[in-house]
Design a protein around this motif. Structure first.
Motif, short mmCIF file in Angstrom:
data_model
loop_
_atom_site.label_atom_id
_atom_site.label_comp_id
_atom_site.label_asym_id
_atom_site.label_seq_id
_atom_site.Cartn_x
_atom_site.Cartn_y
_atom_site.Cartn_z
N VAL A 1 71.55 45.67 62.90
CA VAL A 1 70.98 45.58 64.26
C VAL A 1 70.37 46.92 64.66
O VAL A 1 69.27 46.98 65.21
CB VAL A 1 72.06 45.14 65.27
CG1 VAL A 1 71.57 45.29 66.70
CG2 VAL A 1 72.48 43.69 65.01
N LYS A 2 71.09 48.02 64.33
CA LYS A 2 70.61 49.38 64.63
C LYS A 2 69.27 49.63 63.94
O LYS A 2 68.34 50.17 64.54
CB LYS A 2 71.65 50.39 64.12
CG LYS A 2 72.36 51.14 65.24
CD LYS A 2 73.19 52.23 64.60
CE LYS A 2 74.17 52.83 65.55
NZ LYS A 2 75.14 53.68 64.85
N LYS B 1 63.43 50.28 64.03
CA LYS B 1 62.12 49.88 63.50
C LYS B 1 61.21 49.43 64.65
O LYS B 1 60.03 49.79 64.71
CB LYS B 1 62.31 48.74 62.50
CG LYS B 1 61.09 48.53 61.62
CD LYS B 1 61.34 47.44 60.58
CE LYS B 1 60.09 47.08 59.82
NZ LYS B 1 59.13 46.29 60.56
N LYS B 2 61.80 48.65 65.59
CA LYS B 2 61.04 48.15 66.74
C LYS B 2 60.55 49.32 67.59
O LYS B 2 59.40 49.33 68.04
CB LYS B 2 61.95 47.23 67.57
CG LYS B 2 61.17 46.19 68.35
CD LYS B 2 62.10 45.35 69.21
CE LYS B 2 61.32 44.68 70.32
NZ LYS B 2 62.21 44.19 71.38
N LYS B 3 61.45 50.31 67.79
CA LYS B 3 61.12 51.48 68.59
C LYS B 3 59.99 52.27 67.93
O LYS B 3 59.04 52.72 68.59
CB LYS B 3 62.37 52.37 68.73
CG LYS B 3 62.39 53.17 70.02
CD LYS B 3 63.65 54.03 70.08
CE LYS B 3 63.45 55.19 71.01
NZ LYS B 3 64.48 56.23 70.81
N ALA B 4 60.09 52.43 66.61
CA ALA B 4 59.08 53.17 65.86
C ALA B 4 57.72 52.48 65.96
O ALA B 4 56.69 53.13 66.10
CB ALA B 4 59.51 53.31 64.40
#
Ligand SMILES: [Zn+2]
Length: 157
Positions: free
Chosen positions: A115-116, A121-124
């Motif tokens: 999940v982390k 990845k989403k944040k990047a």
């Protein structure tokens, strides 16, 4: 005197507001509750099932009375001394509880890490800058994204 008091108070305040202290407290409380669940799973569900397989001889009945010679001697002398009982069935239950806990923790940490990673990845992806250039379809040159005419081949876009 009062200076020392405020010093300790300040130190305690720093300790308690560090954040990971609260995380640790939550971990200990959840851990205790989880241990109770695993112990109940082993003692209340798994052990009765194992008892049926071994014909009533499960972990609960696995006790070994050790007839130590000096205890026999003392008993012969008329002393009220009990032989030690090794409840190795209980020990096996504890080992099984530990293994279940270890496996559950392994999958929990694996899940949290997954999940982390996904969140990172989403944040990047979100932080990646929007493209400022595009490729001219006529001459394949890299040009400004808002250009309506190519500066290289002068084609209307
Ligand atoms: Zn062009």
């Amino acid at each position: 005197m009062s200076g020392k008091k405020t010093g300790i108070f300040k130190e305690f305040k720093e300790f308690i507001t560090r954040g990971n202290v609260l995380d640790m407290a939550v971990g200990i409380i959840i851990g205790g509750a989880f241990t109770a669940i695993v112990n109940s799973l082993v003692n209340d569900i798994l052990n009765p099932f194992i008892n049926t397989i071994f014909g009533g001889f499960g972990f609960d009945g696995m006790n070994l009375v050790v007839k130590l010679p000096w205890v026999t001697l003392m008993r012969n002398m008329g002393l009220n001394v009990e032989y030690p009982v090794f409840a190795f069935g209980n020990f096996i239950s504890a080992v099984i509880s530990f293994l279940i806990t270890a496996v559950a923790l392994f999958f929990l940490i694996k899940g949290i890490n997954a999940v982390k990673k996904l969140a990172e990845k989403k944040k990047a992806d979100e932080e990646a800058p929007a493209p400022t250039t595009k490729i001219c379809p006529y001459c394949r040159s890299e040009i400004n994204i808002e250009a309506t005419r190519c500066p290289h081949c002068t084609s209307q876009l």
